[in-house]
Design a protein around this motif. Structure first.
Motif, mmCIF file in Angstrom:
data_model
loop_
_atom_site.group_PDB
_atom_site.id
_atom_site.type_symbol
_atom_site.label_atom_id
_atom_site.label_comp_id
_atom_site.label_asym_id
_atom_site.label_seq_id
_atom_site.Cartn_x
_atom_site.Cartn_y
_atom_site.Cartn_z
ATOM 1 N N THR A 183 34.685 53.591 -41.857
ATOM 2 C CA THR A 183 34.557 52.532 -42.861
ATOM 3 C C THR A 183 33.315 51.690 -42.619
ATOM 4 O OG1 THR A 183 35.963 51.066 -41.534
ATOM 5 C CG2 THR A 183 37.045 52.386 -43.247
ATOM 6 N N VAL A 184 32.683 51.867 -41.459
ATOM 7 C CA VAL A 184 31.493 51.092 -41.128
ATOM 8 C C VAL A 184 30.603 51.907 -40.203
ATOM 9 C CG1 VAL A 184 32.563 49.965 -39.128
ATOM 10 C CG2 VAL A 184 30.670 48.836 -40.310
ATOM 11 N N CYS A 185 29.300 51.748 -40.343
ATOM 12 C CA CYS A 185 28.354 52.393 -39.429
ATOM 13 C C CYS A 185 28.264 51.568 -38.159
ATOM 14 C CB CYS A 185 26.977 52.504 -40.087
ATOM 15 S SG CYS A 185 25.678 53.111 -38.979
ATOM 16 N N LEU A 186 28.479 52.186 -37.018
ATOM 17 C CA LEU A 186 28.486 51.458 -35.752
ATOM 18 C C LEU A 186 27.084 51.061 -35.308
ATOM 19 C CD1 LEU A 186 31.194 53.446 -33.755
ATOM 20 C CD2 LEU A 186 31.441 51.339 -35.088
ATOM 21 N N ARG A 187 26.055 51.632 -35.913
ATOM 22 C CA ARG A 187 24.690 51.246 -35.533
ATOM 23 C C ARG A 187 24.205 50.040 -36.336
ATOM 24 N NH1 ARG A 187 19.823 55.496 -35.970
ATOM 25 N NH2 ARG A 187 20.455 56.045 -33.822
ATOM 26 N N CYS A 188 24.261 50.118 -37.664
ATOM 27 C CA CYS A 188 23.683 49.042 -38.472
ATOM 28 C C CYS A 188 24.711 48.128 -39.108
ATOM 29 C CB CYS A 188 22.772 49.632 -39.545
ATOM 30 S SG CYS A 188 23.648 50.540 -40.859
ATOM 31 N N GLY A 189 26.011 48.489 -39.009
ATOM 32 C CA GLY A 189 27.060 47.630 -39.548
ATOM 33 C C GLY A 189 27.299 47.757 -41.038
ATOM 34 N N SER A 190 26.649 48.716 -41.676
ATOM 35 C CA SER A 190 26.845 48.891 -43.115
ATOM 36 C C SER A 190 28.257 49.386 -43.415
ATOM 37 C CB SER A 190 25.833 49.900 -43.667
ATOM 38 O OG SER A 190 24.516 49.438 -43.516
ATOM 39 N N SER A 191 28.850 48.857 -44.473
ATOM 40 C CA SER A 191 30.153 49.350 -44.914
ATOM 41 C C SER A 191 29.995 50.741 -45.509
ATOM 42 C CB SER A 191 30.759 48.403 -45.957
ATOM 43 O OG SER A 191 31.032 47.137 -45.394
ATOM 44 N N LEU A 192 30.960 51.597 -45.243
ATOM 45 C CA LEU A 192 30.894 52.975 -45.712
ATOM 46 C C LEU A 192 32.108 53.306 -46.570
ATOM 47 C CD1 LEU A 192 29.896 54.744 -42.359
ATOM 48 C CD2 LEU A 192 28.362 54.154 -44.262
ATOM 49 N N GLY A 193 31.892 54.106 -47.597
ATOM 50 C CA GLY A 193 32.981 54.575 -48.434
ATOM 51 C C GLY A 193 32.707 55.992 -48.887
ATOM 52 N N PHE A 194 33.763 56.803 -48.963
ATOM 53 C CA PHE A 194 33.580 58.192 -49.378
ATOM 54 C C PHE A 194 33.633 58.288 -50.887
ATOM 55 C CE2 PHE A 194 34.876 62.599 -50.216
ATOM 56 C CZ PHE A 194 33.857 63.253 -49.531
ATOM 57 N N ASP A 195 32.555 58.789 -51.459
ATOM 58 C CA ASP A 195 32.450 58.987 -52.902
ATOM 59 C C ASP A 195 33.017 60.366 -53.229
ATOM 60 O OD1 ASP A 195 31.577 59.621 -55.502
ATOM 61 O OD2 ASP A 195 29.851 58.290 -55.328
ATOM 62 N N TRP A 196 34.198 60.392 -53.858
ATOM 63 C CA TRP A 196 34.885 61.660 -54.102
ATOM 64 C C TRP A 196 34.155 62.519 -55.126
ATOM 65 C CZ3 TRP A 196 38.578 63.482 -51.058
ATOM 66 C CH2 TRP A 196 39.272 62.580 -50.248
ATOM 67 N N ASP A 197 33.411 61.914 -56.013
ATOM 68 C CA ASP A 197 32.671 62.684 -57.008
ATOM 69 C C ASP A 197 31.419 63.297 -56.392
ATOM 70 O OD1 ASP A 197 34.466 62.172 -59.089
ATOM 71 O OD2 ASP A 197 33.494 60.250 -59.538
ATOM 72 N N ALA A 198 30.649 62.474 -55.660
ATOM 73 C CA ALA A 198 29.424 62.974 -55.029
ATOM 74 C C ALA A 198 29.712 63.712 -53.732
ATOM 75 C CB ALA A 198 28.466 61.817 -54.760
ATOM 76 N N ARG A 199 30.931 63.508 -53.187
ATOM 77 C CA ARG A 199 31.357 64.130 -51.935
ATOM 78 C C ARG A 199 30.420 63.750 -50.798
ATOM 79 N NH1 ARG A 199 35.463 66.813 -52.844
ATOM 80 N NH2 ARG A 199 35.518 67.829 -50.825
ATOM 81 N N GLU A 200 30.080 62.462 -50.743
ATOM 82 C CA GLU A 200 29.219 61.930 -49.696
ATOM 83 C C GLU A 200 29.706 60.548 -49.289
ATOM 84 O OE1 GLU A 200 26.887 63.297 -48.035
ATOM 85 O OE2 GLU A 200 26.419 65.094 -49.209
ATOM 86 N N LEU A 201 29.410 60.146 -48.047
ATOM 87 C CA LEU A 201 29.673 58.776 -47.619
ATOM 88 C C LEU A 201 28.561 57.882 -48.150
ATOM 89 C CD1 LEU A 201 30.901 59.107 -43.925
ATOM 90 C CD2 LEU A 201 32.171 58.120 -45.825
ATOM 91 N N ARG A 202 28.935 56.832 -48.839
ATOM 92 C CA ARG A 202 27.972 55.889 -49.376
ATOM 93 C C ARG A 202 28.009 54.592 -48.591
ATOM 94 N NH1 ARG A 202 29.102 55.147 -55.589
ATOM 95 N NH2 ARG A 202 27.696 53.389 -55.173
ATOM 96 N N ALA A 203 26.856 53.982 -48.377
ATOM 97 C CA ALA A 203 26.750 52.700 -47.687
ATOM 98 C C ALA A 203 26.480 51.607 -48.710
ATOM 99 C CB ALA A 203 25.617 52.749 -46.659
ATOM 100 N N GLY A 204 27.162 50.492 -48.550
ATOM 101 C CA GLY A 204 26.947 49.382 -49.464
ATOM 102 C C GLY A 204 28.158 48.498 -49.546
ATOM 103 N N ALA A 205 28.000 47.328 -50.127
ATOM 104 C CA ALA A 205 29.097 46.370 -50.211
ATOM 105 C C ALA A 205 29.640 46.234 -51.626
ATOM 106 C CB ALA A 205 28.630 45.000 -49.704
ATOM 107 N N ASP A 206 28.782 46.332 -52.635
ATOM 108 C CA ASP A 206 29.193 46.111 -54.012
ATOM 109 C C ASP A 206 29.628 47.418 -54.662
ATOM 110 O OD1 ASP A 206 29.709 44.804 -56.357
ATOM 111 O OD2 ASP A 206 27.641 44.926 -57.088
ATOM 112 N N VAL A 207 30.682 48.001 -54.121
ATOM 113 C CA VAL A 207 31.219 49.253 -54.647
ATOM 114 C C VAL A 207 32.730 49.111 -54.790
ATOM 115 C CG1 VAL A 207 29.407 50.743 -53.708
ATOM 116 C CG2 VAL A 207 31.387 50.189 -52.293
ATOM 117 N N PRO A 208 33.355 49.899 -55.649
ATOM 118 C CA PRO A 208 34.806 49.785 -55.845
ATOM 119 C C PRO A 208 35.603 50.475 -54.732
ATOM 120 C CG PRO A 208 33.938 51.467 -57.299
ATOM 121 C CD PRO A 208 32.754 50.862 -56.598
#
Length: 333
Positions: free
Chosen positions: A18-43
């Protein structure tokens, strides 16, 4: 499972992070793109706070593609079951990810009758039987408790028992009518597994009265697979998912095993490199499992992969793999 990197700093991150341990970015898995996305303003998934789900949802306040498949979950006043629910959903997310990698259709319970859904129930208050019926997979959350699951594994004489394994087995039942849906495929399945319309209760009673036959390993991937043709299919289906997920993980991390030193061609069964599909992949699979089992023994543990794949078992695995591949390309649900 593929490997992932943080979109901000490039650090290696993992599917459940749920978070990158290096830079602290929040992470979420995008089921459509099938990739982990970094960012805060996401659903984020509505279950992010409750169970640490890192999935992204279609809209703010809604559930992600995996959590939406849960039809019933533990009550808020059952803290033990709530803790077990966290582990169950983590395993289910991995299952849903793999179904997507295999491009299998996932018709949902809330979209159509008989669609896939999950009832995750606690047996601390009422009796719960893990199983599948009419698209709904029921899981006893006690399987999340390592000690209780291990005791059940020993009591039932199973070499392998995991939450993810349960989910893979039960969705195997769900996919049988979706993948084996024409006369020719059904005839081929019955030639390998037997007639799935045989009396299930009689087979269940016989299995628990007499146990599996002594030579069960000659034609079945597990002892439980001998109970009924439907269980043979489900156990084999689950095993195909084990193979695909593990091989994808090994490939993603650049792990390649040629075989024992001086014996790169040593395998339990003859492998045809021109066979294609799962049969060709078994060459990599067997070498990898030999190495992993040897490493486990060196550490004083039991074999990581306690299975023997005989010719008849490979035939069943290849058949299931083939109908999964066909189902991914020619069916729309």
């Amino acid at each position: 499972m593929r490997s992932f990197t943080c979109g901000v700093c490039g650090q290696l991150v993992f599917f459940d992070n749920t978070v990158c341990l290096r830079c602290g970015s929040s992470l979420g898995f995008d089921w459509d793109a099938r990739e982990l996305r970094a960012g805060a303003d996401v659903p984020w998934c509505a279950n992010r706070a409750a169970i640490g789900c890192n999935g992204l949802a279609p809209s703010f306040g809604s559930f992600c593609a995996a959590c939406a498949l849960t039809r019933v979950r533990p009550a808020d006043d059952d803290p033990v079951a709530l803790a077990e629910w966290v582990d169950a959903e983590r395993a289910k997310r991995r299952l849903v990810y793999e179904l997507g990698e295999l491009k299998l259709p996932i018709p949902a319970w809330f979209d159509r009758p008989g669609g896939l859904g999950f009832d995750l129930l606690s047996s601390t208050r009422d009796a719960v039987t893990t199983g599948h019926a009419d698209g709904i997979v029921t899981l006893d959350l006690a399987e999340s408790d390592d000690a209780r699951r291990e005791q059940r594994r020993i009591d039932m004489g199973e070499p392998y028992r995991t939450l993810l394994g349960h989910f893979r087995h039960e969705v195997g039942h769900f996919y049988f009518p979706l993948l084996v849906d024409d006369d020719a495929t059904r005839a081929a399945a019955r030639a390998l597994f037997g007639d799935e319309t045989e009396d299930y209760q009689a087979a269940l009673d016989r299995h628990y009265r007499d146990g599996p036959p002594d030579d069960w390993a000659a034609e079945h991937v597990s002892a439980y697979a001998t109970m009924h043709p439907s269980e043979d299919w489900a156990e084999t289906f689950a095993h195909v998912l084990h193979l695909h997920d593990t091989l994808q993980t090994a490939a993603s991390y650049g792990l390649r095993v040629e075989g024992p030193a001086g014996r790169p061609d040593l395998h339990a069964e003859p492998i045809d490199p021109e066979a294609g599909g799962l049969r060709a992949e078994l060459s990599d699979w067997l070498g990898l499992t030999y190495a992993l089992n040897a490493i486990n023994r060196s550490l004083g543990f039991d074999d990581l992969y306690p299975f023997v794949l005989t010719g008849p078992v490979v035939d069943k695995l290849a058949f299931v793999d083939g109908v999964i591949a066909r189902g991914a390309t020619v069916r729309s649900v």
